[in-house]
Every structure is written in structure tokens, then in C-alpha cells.
Scaffold this motif. Structure first.
Motif, short mmCIF file in Angstrom:
data_model
loop_
_atom_site.label_atom_id
_atom_site.label_comp_id
_atom_site.label_asym_id
_atom_site.label_seq_id
_atom_site.Cartn_x
_atom_site.Cartn_y
_atom_site.Cartn_z
N PRO A 54 41.77 23.61 36.50
CA PRO A 54 41.93 24.82 35.69
C PRO A 54 41.82 26.05 36.58
CG PRO A 54 39.75 23.89 35.39
CD PRO A 54 40.52 22.91 36.24
N ALA A 55 42.41 27.13 36.13
CA ALA A 55 42.34 28.38 36.89
C ALA A 55 40.88 28.83 36.95
CB ALA A 55 43.18 29.45 36.22
N PRO A 56 40.41 29.27 38.13
CA PRO A 56 39.03 29.71 38.23
C PRO A 56 38.80 30.98 37.43
CG PRO A 56 40.21 30.17 40.27
CD PRO A 56 41.13 29.40 39.39
N ARG A 57 37.60 31.08 36.89
CA ARG A 57 37.23 32.30 36.16
C ARG A 57 36.35 33.13 37.07
NH1 ARG A 57 34.43 30.60 30.80
NH2 ARG A 57 32.98 30.04 32.41
N PRO A 109 43.28 34.17 45.71
CA PRO A 109 44.24 34.00 44.61
C PRO A 109 43.64 33.11 43.52
CG PRO A 109 44.91 32.70 46.50
CD PRO A 109 43.72 33.49 46.92
N PRO A 110 43.69 33.56 42.27
CA PRO A 110 43.17 32.71 41.19
C PRO A 110 44.04 31.48 40.97
CG PRO A 110 44.20 34.66 40.27
CD PRO A 110 44.23 34.82 41.77
N ILE A 111 45.35 31.64 41.17
CA ILE A 111 46.32 30.55 41.02
C ILE A 111 47.29 30.68 42.18
CG2 ILE A 111 48.11 29.55 39.54
CD1 ILE A 111 46.71 30.89 37.18
N LYS A 114 49.97 33.62 42.96
CA LYS A 114 49.58 34.89 42.33
C LYS A 114 48.92 35.77 43.38
CE LYS A 114 50.59 33.70 38.07
NZ LYS A 114 51.45 34.42 37.17
N PRO A 115 48.91 37.09 43.16
CA PRO A 115 48.26 37.97 44.14
C PRO A 115 46.74 37.76 44.13
CG PRO A 115 49.00 39.24 42.24
CD PRO A 115 49.53 37.85 42.07
N PRO A 116 46.11 37.89 45.29
CA PRO A 116 44.66 37.70 45.36
C PRO A 116 43.90 38.76 44.57
CG PRO A 116 45.65 37.71 47.56
CD PRO A 116 46.70 38.13 46.61
N LEU A 117 42.77 38.34 44.00
CA LEU A 117 41.90 39.24 43.24
C LEU A 117 40.52 39.25 43.88
CD1 LEU A 117 42.81 38.16 39.59
CD2 LEU A 117 43.77 40.05 40.93
N ALA A 118 39.83 40.38 43.77
CA ALA A 118 38.48 40.51 44.33
C ALA A 118 37.55 39.51 43.65
CB ALA A 118 37.97 41.93 44.17
N SER A 119 36.92 38.67 44.46
CA SER A 119 36.03 37.63 43.93
C SER A 119 34.60 37.80 44.41
CB SER A 119 36.52 36.25 44.35
OG SER A 119 37.83 36.05 43.92
#
Length: 143
Positions: A54-57, A109-111, A114-119
């Protein structure tokens, strides 16, 4: 060596010693057996198919609401141009600096695709000591 009365005794002694040595030498080498015939059943697969992950939250952190989950464009709008922009594989690190602190924001990247998001966010002073992340974000955020 004991003395034997005749030649027959000498030959008997030599024969006995050679039989004894032959017995100590071991068995003759055995020719290798032929390889077993392959079974007609296919071997079971080593890997089983796995359901897609599943996509990480991204878990929100109090005080970091505008940072965690933001992309690079949104972070640049908040903090200005980064001092460092480092990519490694599909991950990316943006570093923003100011007098009060150094802020490292890690984007993943969450998926795939897709573009990377700040984690993750890390904050420190210029001498390396830890600083409160929220305080650093607030101090570096453009007004």
C-alpha cells in the motif's frame, strides 16, 4: 627379520606382508554413479507472487504541518531557494540555512513515478547541536 629354513617360508612371509599392506591400503576406487534422471514434475517456484504494497502514509508532526507532505516547489515557496539540493536514487534532500539553524528536509516518493514529498525533517545549529525542528522551521520560513 626371522630366518626361514627354506625359500617357501620366505615367499610365504613376503606374501603375508603384501596382503597385509594391501588390506591397509583400502578399497579400490569406485566409479561414479550416473546422475539421477530428472523428475517429470516441475520444481515449486522459489518466490511467490506478492500483493503490491500500500502507499505509505506520511504521519503529521505537530508544528510541521506545512512542511511534512510538501513537495520541493512548495518548500521553496516557504523557505526560498535551498542551500543544497541533493538527489540520491529516488530520494532528495533540501537544505535551508539561516543564522538560527540549518534545516534538512528529506523527500521520498510516496509511489513510484510520483514526485517526492517531504517525509522527515532534521534541524541543527551551525555547530552541529540539535535544535527544535518546529522552532527552526518557524525561524527560516519566509514571512
Amino acid at each position: 627379520m626371522p630366518k626361514f629354513p627354506d625359500k617357501i617360508g620366505q615367499w610365504a612371509a613376503i606374501l603375508g606382508v603384501s596382503l597385509l599392506l594391501h588390506a591397509c591400503a583400502g578399497d579400490a576406487p569406485v566409479p561414479p554413479k550416473s546422475a539421477p534422471k530428472p523428475s517429470r514434475k516441475p520444481a515449486p517456484p522459489l518466490l511467490r507472487p506478492v500483493a503490491p504494497l500500500p502507499a505509505p502514509r506520511i504521519q503529521p508532526s505537530p508544528g510541521l504541518e506545512g512542511v511534512i507532505g510538501a513537495n520541493a516547489v512548495e518548500l521553496t515557496k516557504q523557505f526560498g531557494p535551498p542551500r543544497l539540493d541533493v538527489s540520491e536514487g529516488d530520494a532528495r534532500k533540501l537544505q535551508f540555512t539561516g543564522i538560527p539553524c540549518v534545516l534538512d528536509i528529506y523527500l521520498y516518493p510516496p509511489i513510484a513515478g510520483k514526485p517526492p514529498l517531504a517525509s522527515y525533517v532534521a534541524a541543527r545549529r551551525s555547530d552541529g547541536r540539535d535544535v527544535d525542528r518546529v522552532a527552526c522551521v518557524m525561524a527560516l520560513r519566509k514571512k
